[in-house]
Design a protein around this motif. Structure first.
Motif, short mmCIF file in Angstrom:
data_model
loop_
_atom_site.label_atom_id
_atom_site.label_comp_id
_atom_site.label_asym_id
_atom_site.label_seq_id
_atom_site.Cartn_x
_atom_site.Cartn_y
_atom_site.Cartn_z
N ARG A 312 1.17 -1.10 -0.02
CA ARG A 312 0.07 0.05 -0.10
C ARG A 312 0.87 1.39 -0.17
O ARG A 312 -0.03 2.00 -0.75
N ARG A 313 1.80 1.16 0.65
CA ARG A 313 2.52 2.83 0.76
C ARG A 313 3.45 2.94 -0.38
O ARG A 313 3.84 3.99 -0.82
N GLU A 314 3.51 1.81 -1.47
CA GLU A 314 4.63 1.71 -3.06
C GLU A 314 3.55 2.40 -3.57
O GLU A 314 3.34 3.98 -4.03
N PHE A 315 2.29 2.29 -3.18
CA PHE A 315 0.68 3.04 -4.27
C PHE A 315 0.47 4.11 -4.44
O PHE A 315 0.68 5.40 -4.29
N GLU A 316 0.70 4.72 -2.73
CA GLU A 316 0.65 6.20 -2.01
C GLU A 316 2.01 7.18 -2.55
O GLU A 316 1.47 8.23 -2.91
N LYS A 317 2.88 6.58 -2.84
CA LYS A 317 4.46 7.00 -2.82
C LYS A 317 3.66 7.52 -4.16
O LYS A 317 4.43 9.27 -5.06
N ALA A 318 2.74 7.00 -5.80
CA ALA A 318 2.76 6.98 -6.74
C ALA A 318 1.37 8.28 -6.84
O ALA A 318 0.58 8.33 -8.15
N LEU A 319 1.09 8.92 -6.05
CA LEU A 319 -0.27 9.58 -5.53
C LEU A 319 0.43 10.59 -6.78
O LEU A 319 -0.94 10.75 -7.25
N ASP A 320 1.39 11.20 -6.22
CA ASP A 320 1.84 11.95 -7.52
C ASP A 320 1.71 11.98 -8.60
O ASP A 320 2.81 13.09 -9.85
N ASN A 321 2.72 10.78 -8.87
CA ASN A 321 3.41 9.96 -9.96
C ASN A 321 2.11 9.62 -10.95
O ASN A 321 1.86 10.24 -12.70
N ASP A 322 1.22 9.28 -10.41
CA ASP A 322 0.08 8.59 -11.96
C ASP A 322 -1.32 8.57 -10.45
O ASP A 322 -1.72 7.13 -10.56
N ARG A 323 -1.85 9.71 -10.18
CA ARG A 323 -2.43 9.93 -9.10
C ARG A 323 -4.34 8.71 -9.59
O ARG A 323 -4.83 7.72 -8.81
N PRO A 324 -4.59 8.47 -10.47
CA PRO A 324 -5.91 7.50 -11.75
C PRO A 324 -5.43 6.43 -10.93
O PRO A 324 -6.38 5.84 -10.16
N ARG A 325 -4.36 6.18 -11.31
CA ARG A 325 -4.13 4.34 -11.59
C ARG A 325 -3.57 3.97 -9.95
O ARG A 325 -4.31 2.96 -9.22
N ALA A 326 -2.47 4.99 -8.65
CA ALA A 326 -2.72 4.94 -7.71
C ALA A 326 -3.66 4.92 -6.60
O ALA A 326 -4.06 4.10 -5.71
N GLU A 327 -4.51 5.55 -7.03
CA GLU A 327 -5.88 5.35 -5.71
C GLU A 327 -6.86 4.22 -6.79
O GLU A 327 -7.56 3.81 -5.27
N LYS A 328 -6.75 4.13 -7.65
CA LYS A 328 -7.38 2.96 -8.29
C LYS A 328 -6.98 1.42 -7.55
O LYS A 328 -7.71 1.01 -6.06
N ALA A 329 -5.96 1.31 -6.91
CA ALA A 329 -5.06 0.19 -6.21
C ALA A 329 -5.01 0.18 -4.84
O ALA A 329 -5.95 -0.29 -4.10
N LEU A 330 -5.41 1.57 -4.55
CA LEU A 330 -5.18 1.81 -2.64
C LEU A 330 -6.82 1.62 -2.47
O LEU A 330 -6.92 1.48 -1.40
N LEU A 331 -7.59 2.26 -3.31
CA LEU A 331 -9.16 1.96 -2.68
C LEU A 331 -9.59 0.34 -2.95
O LEU A 331 -10.11 0.03 -2.22
N MET A 332 -8.44 -0.70 -3.35
CA MET A 332 -9.18 -1.37 -3.60
C MET A 332 -8.20 -2.78 -2.39
O MET A 332 -8.56 -3.67 -1.81
N ILE A 333 -6.99 -2.26 -1.58
CA ILE A 333 -6.57 -2.67 -0.85
C ILE A 333 -7.35 -2.00 0.66
O ILE A 333 -7.47 -2.98 1.29
N GLN A 334 -7.70 -1.11 0.31
CA GLN A 334 -8.47 -0.75 1.75
C GLN A 334 -9.71 -1.26 1.29
O GLN A 334 -9.94 -1.72 2.78
N LYS A 335 -10.20 -1.40 0.19
CA LYS A 335 -11.12 -3.06 0.98
C LYS A 335 -10.81 -3.91 2.07
O LYS A 335 -11.84 -4.52 2.41
N LEU A 336 -9.92 -4.43 1.56
CA LEU A 336 -9.28 -6.27 1.67
C LEU A 336 -9.39 -5.23 3.03
O LEU A 336 -9.60 -5.93 4.56
#
Length: 491
Positions: A312-336
């Motif tokens: 999750r931290r790796e995707f959080e670091k990517a929010l400034d690089n590619d917010r749409p895809r980083a958010e998509k991954a983070l939302l799915m991890i949040q479901k877990l």
């Protein structure tokens, strides 16, 4: 004159441009990450509105005056308002000092019709006192020989500190992060002058008394079938380089099912440091992505579990690089994680936990894995979003392995929590004096971490242990574990 670029073919020129674009994207992602590390809040949840205005550095004079008036009114109100009915209940185990207050003036013609009771929580500074053992000697009226009362076992033979004082010093340093020189200042305020070398000697000798209990903990930790492992650096003065400190490491082993923690010091972060604990380990091993753990995770009798918090931290670091895809991954991890909170809230057993995870978590994991598999093909490997996807993709089996058993955890956070006191200690006393001192500290860090997990007062446990460890039967040594001390105290 023809430049180097002009001499290239169209195909080669496109390759050069593509390579430069890739490098620019990579450098921009790195710059964005460094800005987040320097200026952003270190949170693993989504931030609020990034366009939110900053707070002013100074308030207007009128606002200051109005605030001061409000504070004045609040102070006057709190002085006169009645006690709040919902205030915290005072602990029942504390001693009570009663102070009777009668009305002023002549009360001879008046009758007491009742009383009102007001309680407050008070304290005094640490109480120092001298415990004096007076042993009386006896001799037979008609015979030889002398009989004298036996002196209780003492922590430091012929030394002046009692078990309670030693427990206070160790708790102050390793649980409350007070360096010994600050504790010396506390003694001095009570007009107790003790040399720094003396306090250091007391600390070393008290820690040495815990070695048998620590060795027992090491032995039992090796037998666990589910361990979480992490490591953290510690500076050690014992260095080959003059004037430099050696970079040592605490390797921390947490057994989630039993709630035990073991700190083990090593001068190195290399794989050899984990051999004493993991060389013959069999079972579930949960770690971050450090290469040493990956090597152990591939052994025949080990099932390697990765940590979703690190993914999750790796995707959080990517929010400034590619917010749409980083958010998509983070939302799915949040479901877990939402499913894990649901499990915890319902108090399900291991069998029920596994069943619910397979029903609700597995579809989320499959969907996320399929999405990463498709997206990673069209992602620059050196971009932060590419690194995040690659981190998860390379460890997908290990990230999914917590579904195997309802006793397994989704992440490695509990062992990271156990490490935090070391990080706080580093900011206060900075380093260990030697490799031996670092290992002695590992012993007390282990037991204080167990105290915290089982809500045991570390000072009470340590005082009890120092008083009894020298006389207890070796077969009953485990009775001195913090979790077993709590059971004894609850009786």
């Amino acid at each position: 004159m023809e430049t180097a670029l002009e001499s290239l073919s169209k195909e080669d020129l496109l390759k050069v441009i593509s390579s430069r674009d890739e490098k620019i994207d990579y450098l921009e992602s790195q710059l964005a990450m460094y800005k987040r590390m320097q200026f952003g809040q270190k949170r693993e949840r989504f931030e609020g509105n990034p366009n939110q205005t900053e707070l002013p550095f100074q308030s207007e004079p009128a606002e200051v005056e109005r605030q001061q008036e409000e504070i004045k009114e609040k102070i006057e109100y709190t002085r006169t308002r009645p006690n709040h009915k919902g205030r915290a209940k005072l602990p029942e185990h504390l001693p009570v000092e009663e102070i009777e207050i009668h009305p002023e003036g002549d009360l001879t013609d008046m009758v007491c019709i009742g009383k009102e009771i007001t309680e407050e929580l008070e304290c005094e500074p640490a109480k120092f006192y001298i415990r004096r053992y007076i042993r009386y000697k006896y001799t037979p009226k008609n015979g030889d020989g002398v009989k004298i009362g036996e002196l209780p076992e003492r922590v430091i033979d012929k030394g002046i500190p009692g078990a309670g004082l030693l427990a206070m010093i160790l708790t102050g340093k390793y649980a409350d992060h007070l360096p010994l020189y600050r504790q010396k200042q506390i003694f001095a305020r009570e007009n107790i002058q003790i040399a720094s070398s003396t306090i250091e000697g007391w600390t070393r000798q008290a820690l040495e008394k815990l070695e048998p209990l620590y060795e027992q903990l090491v032995f039992e930790t090796k037998t666990k079938g589910y361990l979480q492992v992490d490591e953290t650096p510690i500076k050690v003065l014992d260095s080959d380089k003059k004037g430099a400190a050696h970079q040592g490491y605490y390797w921390v082993y947490h057994a989630p099912l039993e709630g035990t923690v073991l700190f083990d010091y090593s001068p190195t972060r290399g794989g050899i440091a984990a051999v004493p604990m993991l060389g013959n380990f069999k079972g579930y091993l949960q770690t971050d992505g450090y290469a040493v753990y990956e090597k152990y995770g591939k052994k025949k009798d080990i099932t390697h579990l990765a940590c979703w918090a690190h993914a999750r931290r790796e995707f959080e670091k990517a929010l400034d690089n590619d917010r749409p895809r980083a958010e998509k991954a983070l939302l799915m991890i949040q479901k877990l994680y939402a499913i894990e909170r649901q499990l915890k809230g319902h108090g399900l057993d291991a069998t029920q936990t596994k069943e619910l995870r397979l029903t609700e978590s597995l579809p989320v994991i499959n969907a996320l894995g399929k999405w990463i598999f498709e997206e990673i093909k069209n992602t620059l490997p050196k971009s932060q979003i590419g690194k995040a996807m690659a981190y998860a993709y390379a460890r997908w089996d290990a990230l999914s392995a917590y579904l195997y058993d309802g006793n397994l955890l989704i992440d490695n956070n509990l062992v990271e929590n156990a490490i935090r006191p070391v990080a706080l200690g580093r900011k206060n006393y900075l380093f260990a004096g030697s490799h031996e001192a670092a290992q002695r500290a590992a012993m007390i860090y282990s037991f204080f971490a167990i105290c915290k997990k089982h809500e045991v007062n570390p000072w009470q446990w340590l005082k009890h242990t120092l008083e009894n460890i020298m006389s207890i039967n070796h077969k009953n040594l485990k009775d001195l574990y913090p979790q077993n001390f709590k059971k004894l105290a609850d009786l």
